[in-house]
Design an enzyme around this catalytic site. Structure first.
Site: not given
Ligand code: F6R
Length: 252
Positions: A68, A137, A139, A144
């Site tokens: 992303d 959440n 995701h 989401e």
């Molecule tokens: C990052 C991504 C997000 C993260 C998720 C967890 O490229 O796509 O889905 O993997 O928000 O983030 P952290 O590792 O910071 O807890």
């Protein structure tokens, strides 16, 4: 099959996950890695860089596709995911930058960018191993809660909870972009192996709900229960609310 590795702490988690990625590169030097940003993979990237410097890993034939990117941030912006990847991995190993791909959040035709990202993944022969973090959440990527499982790469409006979680990395909350491009759940589910990492007590509820709860679009990661080869590497804190007793467990 779902395999779960329980690590003592973040350091051990990073090492175990880096080991799995290294095995993929060694088995298939021209593999396609799907990569993630965020806090969780930083230790993994550090470990891969260390092994590369020791001469144990060769990225020269590897291609990558990132999950992303924020819309409106260019590669020179320190908060962009392209910057993150260059800084944490690509600039530190012998990967050919031309083989590294991150969605272009500055594209004039954003819909076209999404379509060409899916075509690109297809033309590379698909993703061999997709690394994922897990949002509080549920995701994955920027998919989401409520997102359809059917989508390929698409544009998303970020939820309030994700904007709040990501605000820690920006000078102020207003600076967090409101939209992003993300690989869809369909794209992620097509990867040969999905490697999900989760660390810390704050992930304990969502790890339990995603992998021991019911499969629902309200918890996007729960769909991974249906993946043919899911590997979860999590530390004790992240697994503290899940029924995992051994250091290595095969769920099914
Ligand atoms: C990052 C991504 C997000 C993260 C998720 C967890 O490229 O796509 O889905 O993997 O928000 O983030 P952290 O590792 O910071 O807890």
């Amino acid at each position: 099959m779902i395999s779960i590795y329980k690590a003592k702490d973040y350091k051990e988690l990073s090492r175990k996950a880096a080991n799995i990625i290294s095995a993929q590169i060694i088995m298939k030097p021209s593999c396609v890695l799907g990569l993630a940003t965020g806090t969780s993979p930083i230790g993994i990237y550090n470990q891969l860089v260390e092994w590369y410097k020791k001469g144990d890993l060769d990225f020269s034939e590897v291609s990558t596709v990132n999950l992303d990117e924020y819309i409106g941030l260019d590669a020179t912006n320190e908060q962009s995911y392209r910057y993150f990847m260059n800084y944490n991995l690509f600039d530190k190993v012998n990967i050919d930058k031309l083989n590294t791909n991150v969605p272009n959040g500055m594209a004039r035709d954003l819909e076209g960018e999404c379509d060409s990202y899916d075509s690109l993944i297809h033309s590379l022969g698909g993703i061999d191993l997709q690394l994922l973090g897990l949002g509080h959440n549920g995701h994955i990527g920027f998919n989401e809660p409520g997102e359809s499982f059917e989508k390929g790469t698409h544009i998303v409006d970020l939820s309030e909870s994700t904007i709040n979680a990501n605000a820690r990395l920006f000078a102020k909350k207003e600076d967090v972009p409101r939209r992003a491009i993300t690989m869809g759940i369909r794209t992620i589910m097509q990867a040969g192996i999905v490697l999900l990492v989760a660390s810390g007590e704050d992930k304990a509820d969502i790890v339990r709900d995603a992998f021991w709860g019911k499969i629902t679009s309200q918890v996007p990661a729960s769909v991974l229960q249906l993946h043919k080869n899911l590997i979860i590497v999590a530390d004790e804190a992240a697994l503290s609310k899940s029924p995992v007793t051994d250091n290595y467990t095969v769920l099914r």
